[in-house]
Design a protein around this motif. Structure first.
Motif, PDB file in Angstrom:
ATOM      1  N   GLN A 102       0.841  -1.200   0.000  1.00 58.32           N
ATOM      2  CA  GLN A 102       0.000   0.000   0.000  1.00 58.32           C
ATOM      3  C   GLN A 102       0.873   1.246   0.000  1.00 58.32           C
ATOM      4  OE1 GLN A 102      -2.978   0.155   3.078  1.00 58.32           O
ATOM      5  NE2 GLN A 102      -3.979   1.939   2.180  1.00 58.32           N
ATOM      6  N   ALA A 103       0.409   2.260  -0.733  1.00 58.45           N
ATOM      7  CA  ALA A 103       1.160   3.513  -0.778  1.00 58.45           C
ATOM      8  C   ALA A 103       0.991   4.266   0.538  1.00 58.45           C
ATOM      9  CB  ALA A 103       0.656   4.378  -1.934  1.00 58.45           C
ATOM     10  N   LEU A 104       2.087   4.901   0.952  1.00 56.69           N
ATOM     11  CA  LEU A 104       2.049   5.766   2.134  1.00 56.69           C
ATOM     12  C   LEU A 104       2.382   7.177   1.684  1.00 56.69           C
ATOM     13  CD1 LEU A 104       1.969   6.154   5.270  1.00 56.69           C
ATOM     14  CD2 LEU A 104       4.430   5.752   5.244  1.00 56.69           C
ATOM     15  N   GLY A 105       1.414   8.078   1.821  1.00 53.15           N
ATOM     16  CA  GLY A 105       1.665   9.488   1.524  1.00 53.15           C
ATOM     17  C   GLY A 105       2.179  10.148   2.796  1.00 53.15           C
ATOM     18  N   GLY A 106       1.420  11.114   3.307  1.00 60.52           N
ATOM     19  CA  GLY A 106       1.823  11.770   4.554  1.00 60.52           C
ATOM     20  C   GLY A 106       1.453  10.970   5.781  1.00 60.52           C
ATOM     21  N   GLY A 107       0.680   9.921   5.598  1.00 59.26           N
ATOM     22  CA  GLY A 107       0.328   9.048   6.719  1.00 59.26           C
ATOM     23  C   GLY A 107      -0.720   9.614   7.660  1.00 59.26           C
ATOM     24  N   GLY A 157       0.478  15.751   5.465  1.00 59.63           N
ATOM     25  CA  GLY A 157      -0.566  15.265   4.560  1.00 59.63           C
ATOM     26  C   GLY A 157      -0.368  15.788   3.139  1.00 59.63           C
ATOM     27  N   THR A 158      -0.722  14.965   2.168  1.00 60.05           N
ATOM     28  CA  THR A 158      -0.490  15.331   0.773  1.00 60.05           C
ATOM     29  C   THR A 158      -1.795  15.379  -0.018  1.00 60.05           C
ATOM     30  OG1 THR A 158      -0.247  13.021   0.055  1.00 60.05           O
ATOM     31  CG2 THR A 158       1.760  14.157   0.811  1.00 60.05           C
ATOM     32  N   ILE A 159      -1.747  16.111  -1.102  1.00 59.58           N
ATOM     33  CA  ILE A 159      -2.933  16.213  -1.963  1.00 59.58           C
ATOM     34  C   ILE A 159      -3.255  14.860  -2.595  1.00 59.58           C
ATOM     35  CG2 ILE A 159      -1.603  17.011  -3.989  1.00 59.58           C
ATOM     36  CD1 ILE A 159      -4.031  18.830  -4.647  1.00 59.58           C
ATOM     37  N   ALA A 174     -13.577  15.520   3.301  1.00 58.50           N
ATOM     38  CA  ALA A 174     -12.304  16.157   2.971  1.00 58.50           C
ATOM     39  C   ALA A 174     -12.505  17.371   2.070  1.00 58.50           C
ATOM     40  CB  ALA A 174     -11.381  15.154   2.298  1.00 58.50           C
ATOM     41  N   CYS A 175     -11.505  18.234   2.064  1.00 59.35           N
ATOM     42  CA  CYS A 175     -11.628  19.508   1.353  1.00 59.35           C
ATOM     43  C   CYS A 175     -11.199  19.426  -0.111  1.00 59.35           C
ATOM     44  CB  CYS A 175     -10.796  20.556   2.080  1.00 59.35           C
ATOM     45  SG  CYS A 175     -11.311  20.803   3.793  1.00 59.35           S
ATOM     46  N   TYR A 176     -10.045  18.802  -0.370  1.00 56.14           N
ATOM     47  CA  TYR A 176      -9.522  18.792  -1.737  1.00 56.14           C
ATOM     48  C   TYR A 176     -10.501  18.250  -2.781  1.00 56.14           C
ATOM     49  CZ  TYR A 176      -4.667  20.292  -1.019  1.00 56.14           C
ATOM     50  OH  TYR A 176      -3.548  21.009  -0.774  1.00 56.14           O
TER      51      TYR A 176
HETATM   52  C1  LIG Z   1      -6.136  15.985  12.788  1.00 53.56           C
HETATM   53  C2  LIG Z   1      -6.441  15.903  11.323  1.00 53.56           C
HETATM   54  C3  LIG Z   1      -7.228  16.871  10.738  1.00 53.56           C
HETATM   55  C4  LIG Z   1      -7.508  16.818   9.396  1.00 53.56           C
HETATM   56  N1  LIG Z   1      -8.309  17.796   8.873  1.00 53.56           N
HETATM   57  C5  LIG Z   1      -8.614  17.729   7.554  1.00 53.56           C
HETATM   58  C6  LIG Z   1      -9.442  18.717   6.962  1.00 53.56           C
HETATM   59  O1  LIG Z   1      -9.907  19.652   7.626  1.00 53.56           O
HETATM   60  N2  LIG Z   1      -9.726  18.612   5.656  1.00 53.56           N
HETATM   61  C7  LIG Z   1      -9.220  17.601   4.899  1.00 53.56           C
HETATM   62  O2  LIG Z   1      -9.473  17.578   3.734  1.00 53.56           O
HETATM   63  N3  LIG Z   1      -8.432  16.663   5.432  1.00 53.56           N
HETATM   64  C8  LIG Z   1      -8.116  16.697   6.723  1.00 53.56           C
HETATM   65  N4  LIG Z   1      -7.301  15.748   7.266  1.00 53.56           N
HETATM   66  C9  LIG Z   1      -6.807  14.655   6.389  1.00 53.56           C
HETATM   67  C10 LIG Z   1      -5.469  15.065   5.779  1.00 53.56           C
HETATM   68  O3  LIG Z   1      -5.698  16.035   4.805  1.00 53.56           O
HETATM   69  C11 LIG Z   1      -4.711  13.887   5.180  1.00 53.56           C
HETATM   70  O4  LIG Z   1      -3.527  14.414   4.765  1.00 53.56           O
HETATM   71  C12 LIG Z   1      -5.333  13.166   4.005  1.00 53.56           C
HETATM   72  O5  LIG Z   1      -6.586  12.664   4.307  1.00 53.56           O
HETATM   73  C13 LIG Z   1      -4.474  11.974   3.571  1.00 53.56           C
HETATM   74  O6  LIG Z   1      -3.273  12.394   3.032  1.00 53.56           O
HETATM   75  P1  LIG Z   1      -1.917  11.673   3.395  1.00 53.56           P
HETATM   76  O7  LIG Z   1      -0.901  12.182   2.438  1.00 53.56           O
HETATM   77  O8  LIG Z   1      -1.629  11.822   4.798  1.00 53.56           O
HETATM   78  O9  LIG Z   1      -2.246  10.146   2.988  1.00 53.56           O
HETATM   79  P2  LIG Z   1      -2.001   8.794   3.752  1.00 53.56           P
HETATM   80  O10 LIG Z   1      -2.638   8.829   5.078  1.00 53.56           O
HETATM   81  O11 LIG Z   1      -0.582   8.435   3.709  1.00 53.56           O
HETATM   82  O12 LIG Z   1      -2.796   7.819   2.800  1.00 53.56           O
HETATM   83  C14 LIG Z   1      -4.187   7.859   2.669  1.00 53.56           C
HETATM   84  C15 LIG Z   1      -4.615   6.883   1.577  1.00 53.56           C
HETATM   85  O13 LIG Z   1      -4.200   7.357   0.317  1.00 53.56           O
HETATM   86  C16 LIG Z   1      -3.299   6.445  -0.310  1.00 53.56           C
HETATM   87  N5  LIG Z   1      -2.305   7.305  -0.978  1.00 53.56           N
HETATM   88  C17 LIG Z   1      -1.492   8.200  -0.379  1.00 53.56           C
HETATM   89  N6  LIG Z   1      -0.812   8.903  -1.301  1.00 53.56           N
HETATM   90  C18 LIG Z   1      -1.219   8.430  -2.515  1.00 53.56           C
HETATM   91  C19 LIG Z   1      -0.898   8.753  -3.844  1.00 53.56           C
HETATM   92  N7  LIG Z   1      -0.042   9.749  -4.158  1.00 53.56           N
HETATM   93  N8  LIG Z   1      -1.496   8.052  -4.828  1.00 53.56           N
HETATM   94  C20 LIG Z   1      -2.382   7.079  -4.556  1.00 53.56           C
HETATM   95  N9  LIG Z   1      -2.729   6.735  -3.329  1.00 53.56           N
HETATM   96  C21 LIG Z   1      -2.149   7.407  -2.314  1.00 53.56           C
HETATM   97  C22 LIG Z   1      -2.798   5.579   0.785  1.00 53.56           C
HETATM   98  O14 LIG Z   1      -2.444   4.315   0.291  1.00 53.56           O
HETATM   99  C23 LIG Z   1      -3.995   5.519   1.703  1.00 53.56           C
HETATM  100  O15 LIG Z   1      -4.909   4.588   1.236  1.00 53.56           O
HETATM  101  C24 LIG Z   1      -6.996  15.776   8.597  1.00 53.56           C
HETATM  102  C25 LIG Z   1      -6.203  14.793   9.175  1.00 53.56           C
HETATM  103  C26 LIG Z   1      -5.915  14.841  10.519  1.00 53.56           C
HETATM  104  C27 LIG Z   1      -5.043  13.790  11.127  1.00 53.56           C
END
Ligand SMILES: Cc1cc2nc3c(=O)[nH]c(=O)nc-3n(C[C@H](O)[C@H](O)[C@H](O)COP(=O)(O)OP(=O)(O)OC[C@H]3O[C@@H](n4cnc5c(N)ncnc54)[C@H](O)[C@@H]3O)c2cc1C
Lengths: 789, 261
Positions: free
Chosen positions: B25-30, B103-105, B116-118
């Protein structure tokens, strides 16, 4: 000029240096050589019969030391309740067994079924997943009124019903009925005091250790009162005498009540450490905290106020359902009764007051004391009701309050307490001055011009703190005394360690207590440290809750310091070859009245420990004194709070524009710390009023089981500091403790919820809006539903 | 957490290979995945961290388009997507600084959380989601809550947004999580207006077509006056009923239009 040391000064909190630099010593920082870890397998079902627990596969897994179930605790006591309530028929409350690990049944989501001790937490958790549990699901018992209906599913099969007790208190029924019969107006209100999760920043942790050589058990735990834990766990659960059991509560990251109680996990790690001959550590996750820390509040009440034709309060009657959860937590039974009913008169001279409380078992997490404990519930009912009466009668809510204030003291209320001092008009005057009410109309108009509604709310409250006179609480069913103790140990060079029974978990005792001793002796505060939180170092103590630390334990410390002064004067008299009666102590110097002869504090303390020139025939060497102090009465802090809110009618969102508190805490030792306590307490009360909601669904599943759904107050939910005004200049000193202090820890959380909700309702009754009622938390959706429902 | 292996590829190609392994599984920002792992709700055998792949990071703009690498964190978007202010603003209001710095887009769009917002920005902008295999139009990409057009192991490498003439994202926060209880992104282009709503529907992010039609003729909050949204199919929970959310859709849309015009 403000003082720069001693009583009345605001030195910065010395404990903050270690807290802010990450060098505190919290329970989770304690690791014992060779320790194992425990993971609790908890019920994901609200209610069910345990048919079978098969641990065989789990036991074979890597790292497993031992797996425990309820069966391992047969022959061990259950978790006790510290307060027996007698119901209105004179019968004792129904008190169910509370096993360390579930026996026969699970009774709430989170109830521990089994405990796996393993070399690592991950291994313990892996093994817990391999435990095969067969549970026959039973209907959940969630709604309190339904729980009391005939034929309702019983939480405890061996009790006659889900009713813990039906309690009545105050004025006789006939007299209350007469007051209502003769009333010109009766206002009635039904409301809910929402269930809360305390959420201290540090979740609970317990480390049990056992020393075979000395047959001695040690429990390190996140507690507000280590001696109470030693007493309850040692005497009632595990049968360990005090000299074989040490309980240490080191730095504790917030308690708010939920760390008063003795929990199953504490007994478990202590028991398991001996059984496994290995230290056992448990660290609660945040998710676990939501389903295992005792919750707070959760009352449903109907309350009625009778007024005569001149708007004098003539009678008050309340009917409350109080949720106990699945088991009786340590002080659960006392909260809706003695900590709530006795405050129901508030600041008012209502001649007839009757309080009725039904305490109910449900398949939810146990409910117990939470910052304010019972007193916020009383204040909330009364102050919401008075506002409603004022609206119904079209009178000014402040004038209605003032007209009914108690103005002469001491004052005995119809609900058994005697207020020693107070000046409710003074705090009201102060609050009004700080709030700028004359400017309100213009501010409301400005809000309306932006499409917003504006409201103001006021609230007066009284609390009973400095808990508590032992003989009184004993008559009321407490199974312990509520005095406190302190030992002042003066060392040879004059430095001092004060061993105190109060426990500091954020309150700032390490700063404040030395201020008092320094003032009494006239020496530098830096020469004094307090020692707290360790039963092996402190004579005794009942801990910290009920705004009692300075009023009760501080009084013990004053008494012990007085004994020190008496003895030191004898030594000084000997050194100065004068008579004891002529010795005066000032600024750390003992002098002979009317002469220039003196000896310094350090000369006297050195003489006590190096008694070469010393009256050995009259007094012992050394300089150490202990005092126990049992308060003569509760203390009665009181205050007047107000706030202004803006409500967005389109979204329902409430914003607190300004909050003012005018408190009477009696004398104040450290104004900065008092202000911090009140700021924090108000923030917590605003959390209850606007945000926090611990909710169960009809199946007994916890809906708000994490911060994704349980809303904690954050900085931007509060007004800017300039509009967040905390005043404590109105001071009527307590008449019965030596410092004249009343306690400030809970006031903010008691006074703020009704203030906020009254302000919201004022806004929702402005213009052409007429919302009669709303329950906490006053969330955007609830405001919108109330306006559009 | 269950145990797993971690791989740290430095190119999209290596990442794609690594994601071909069973249960990878891919890990973005986690920020979503790590809490899920901690709760033992997922058990990948290999986590393929995308954070070492420079080619999917960064913000660039040209010819009326802004393109954001799939591995770009929210803080970077907030700081560098000034050419599309409403988007930068949206990124700046996600979570807290720790979340925005991790966190990543790509992670957000892959996860497609209904609050989510994006997703609202991508759908309202008619963005193109580019993966290691293909380009996907936003209108085809979002397929219901937590569901997207992505195939197993497909990596979001970039997202490109046509920059509108005017736009605004209005987020009404859920009080606890501060995700959107209802968030509305309005984007006005030369030939059309697009309105995307997040937080509200049980089907995840959606376009409010009646509002788009009304606003295309008259881009002002007044144009929405006669419209209403039904509470049917809206999320109903502790924080608000379906009817409340439906009401907020209109309120937030009006505010977004007012803020954009
Ligand atoms: C306290 C808190 C508050 C938050 N508030 C908001 C908010 O107000 N609005 C909002 O929109 N979000 C919010 N988030 C979510 C945040 O934006 C996360 O960053 C987002 O949901 C997931 O991004 P990530 O990069 O961390 O992905 P990860 O947690 O690493 O992965 C999420 C999923 O996406 C997959 N994935 C990751 N990167 C890719 C890629 N490049 N291509 C394909 N699959 C991929 C992973 O395999 C996994 O299934 C919040 C999170 C937290 C912890």
């Amino acid at each position: 000029m403000p003082k720069d040391h001693g009583i009345g000064a605001s030195p910065k909190r010395r404990e903050d240096v270690r807290f802010l630099t990450g060098t505190g010593n919290y329970t989770d920082d304690i690791n014992v050589y060779g320790q194992a870890y425990v993971y609790f397998l908890r019920s994901d079902m609200a209610h069910g019969n345990i048919k079978n627990i098969d641990t065989s596969a789990a036991e074979a897994m890597s790292g497993v030391v031992k797996i425990f179930t309820g069966a391992d605790f047969e022959g061990v006591g259950g978790i006790p309740c510290g307060w027996e309530i007698t119901d209105k028929n004179g019968d004792a409350m129904q008190e169910p067994a509370h096993p360390v690990l579930a026996i026969g049944k699970v009774r709430h989501v989170g109830d521990p079924i089994a405990a796996v001790v393993a070399d690592s937490l991950e291994e313990a958790r892996n093994a817990a997943e391999a435990i095969d549990v067969d549970i026959e699901e039973l209907p959940a018992v969630v709604d309190m009124k339904a729980a009391l209906e005939d034929g309702a599913t019983k939480v405890h099969d061996d009790l006659t019903s889900n009713l813990c007790y039906d309690w009545q208190f105050g004025t006789e029924t006939a007299d209350v009925d007469a007051a209502f019969a003769g009333a010109a107006h009766v206002t009635t209100l039904e409301l809910t005091n929402n269930r809360l999760v305390a959420n201290p920043m540090e979740p609970r942790v317990a480390v049990g250790d056992y020393n075979r050589a000395g047959d001695h058990s040690t429990l390190h735990t996140t507690s507000q009162n280590p001696h109470v834990i030693r007493l309850l766990m040692g005497a009632f659960v595990l049968g360990i005498p005090e000299h074989k059991l040490t309980v240490v509560a080191p730095d504790v990251g917030g308690g708010f009540g939920t760390k008063i109680f003795h929990y199953a996990e504490e007994a478990f790690v202590t028991f398991a450490a001996k059984a496994c001959n290995r230290a056992v550590k448990w660290t609660s996750s945040r998710s676990e905290a939501f389903m295992s820390d005792a919750h707070g509040r959760d009352h449903v009440s109907k309350i009625e106020l009778a007024l005569d034709a001149d708007n004098n309060f003539v009678g008050l009657r309340t009917d409350t359902y109080a949720n106990m959860g699945a088991y009786l937590s340590t002080f659960a039974s006392s909260v809706p009764t003695w900590l709530h009913g006795t405050l129901m008169a508030g600041n008012y001279k209502t001649p007839a007051v009757q309080v009725n409380v039904k305490a109910v078992f449900t398949t939810t997490v146990p409910v117990d004391a939470y910052r304010g404990a019972g007193r916020p519930e009383a204040t909330y009912q009364l102050e919401r009701l008075i506002d409603k009466a004022a609206r119904e009668l079209s009178v000014d809510p402040m004038a209605l309050r003032r007209q009914n204030f108690i103005t002469s003291f001491p004052y005995a209320t119809p609900v058994a307490v005697e207020y020693d001092t107070g000046d409710y008009n003074a705090t009201m005057d102060k609050m009004e001055e700080l709030m700028d009410f004359p400017g309100f109309a213009a501010r409301r108009a400005a809000s309306e011009a932006k499409g917003m509604l504006r409201g103001r709310g006021v609230n007066c409250f009284i609390e009973a703190c400095g808990i508590a006179p032992s003989n009184l609480v004993g008559q009321l069913g407490a199974r312990a005394g509520l005095y406190d103790a302190a030992t002042v140990r003066v060392n040879a060079t004059g430095s001092i360690s004060v061993m105190v029974g109060a426990h500091s978990h954020g309150q700032g005792h390490e700063t404040v207590f030395p201020q008092v001793v320094a003032e009494m002796l006239g020496i530098d505060e830096g020469m004094i440290d307090i020692v707290h939180g360790d039963t092996s170092k402190i004579p005794f103590g009942m801990g910290t809750y009920g705004s009692r630390s300075l009023a009760v334990c501080g009084s013990a410390m004053v008494r012990a310091t007085e004994k020190i002064i008496n003895k030191a004067k004898k030594i000084a008299a000997h050194l100065l070859e004068a008579s004891e009666g002529d010795i005066e102590l000032k600024d750390g110097q003992f002098s002979v009245a009317g002469t220039d002869k003196s000896v310094a504090w350090g000369d006297v303390t050195l003489a006590a420990y190096v008694p070469h020139n010393y009256p050995l025939e009259d007094i012992e060497p050394g300089l150490e004194e202990t005092a126990f102090y049992d308060p003569a009465n509760f203390t009665y802090p009181a205050g007047a709070y107000a706030c202004e809110v803006e409500v967005d009618p389109e979204t329902g969102k409430v914003t607190i524009e300004k909050f003012v508190s005018a408190d009477d805490f009696g004398n104040v030792v450290n104004p900065m710390i008092v202000e911090g306590q009140v700021h924090g307490g108000i923030a917590q009360g605003i959390g209850q009023a606007l945000l926090e909601n611990c909710a169960y669904d009809e199946n007994g599943q916890l809906l708000s089981a994490s911060y994704m759904d349980y809303a904690m107050p954050r900085a931007d939910d509060l007004p800017h500091m300039a509009n967040y005004v905390v005043d404590h200049s109105c001071q009527t000193p307590c008449t019965h403790n030596p410092l004249g202090v009343k306690g400030c820890g809970e006031a903010g959380a008691i006074g703020s919820p009704p203030t906020v909700v009254n302000a919201v309702l004022d806004a929702l009754n402005s213009g052409n809006h007429d919302v009669e009622h709303i329950d906490m938390p006053v969330s955007p959706s609830r405001v919108w539903e109330a306006m559009n429902g | 957490m269950y145990s797993f292996d971690v791989e740290r590829p430095t190119s999209v190609a290596d990442a794609a290979t690594a994601l071909g392994k069973e249960d990878a599984q891919a890990l973005g920002g986690g920020q979503t995945l790590i809490p899920t792992l901690k709760q033992r709700l997922a058990s990948p055998s290999v986590l393929v961290s995308l954070s070492g792949i420079d080619e999917i990071k960064g913000v660039s703009s040209d010819g009326g388009k802004i393109t954001i690498g799939g591995g770009t964190n929210h803080a970077t978007v907030a700081a560098e997507a000034g050419a599309y202010a409403a988007l930068a603003d949206l990124a700046n209001n996600i979570g807290d600084p720790a979340v925005r710095n991790r966190g990543t887009i790509g992670g957000s769009l892959a996860n497609n959380d209904p609050s989510a917002c994006y997703p609202a920005a991508a759908l309202a902008s008619g963005a193109t989601i580019t993966t290691n295999n293909r380009d996907i139009a936003a209108d085809d990409y979002f397929q219901g809550m937590f569901t997207t057009a992505l195939e197993e192991g497909e990596i979001v490498t970039s997202v490109s947004f046509p920059v509108p003439e005017a736009a605004s994202y209005q987020k009404f926060e859920q009080p606890a999580s501060r995700f959107s209880l209802v968030g509305v992104f309005v984007a006005k282009y030369a030939d059309s207006v697009r309105v995307a709503v997040t937080g509200a529907s049980e089907e995840g992010v959606f376009r409010w077509s009646e509002a788009e039609a009304a606003l295309s003729g008259n881009f002002s909050a007044d144009a929405l006056e006669g419209l209403s949204v039904s509470g049917d199919g809206m999320i109903s929970d502790l924080h608000g009923s379906g009817d409340y959310r439906a009401h907020l859709v209109k309120v937030m849309t009006k505010r977004a239009v007012a803020a954009a015009s």
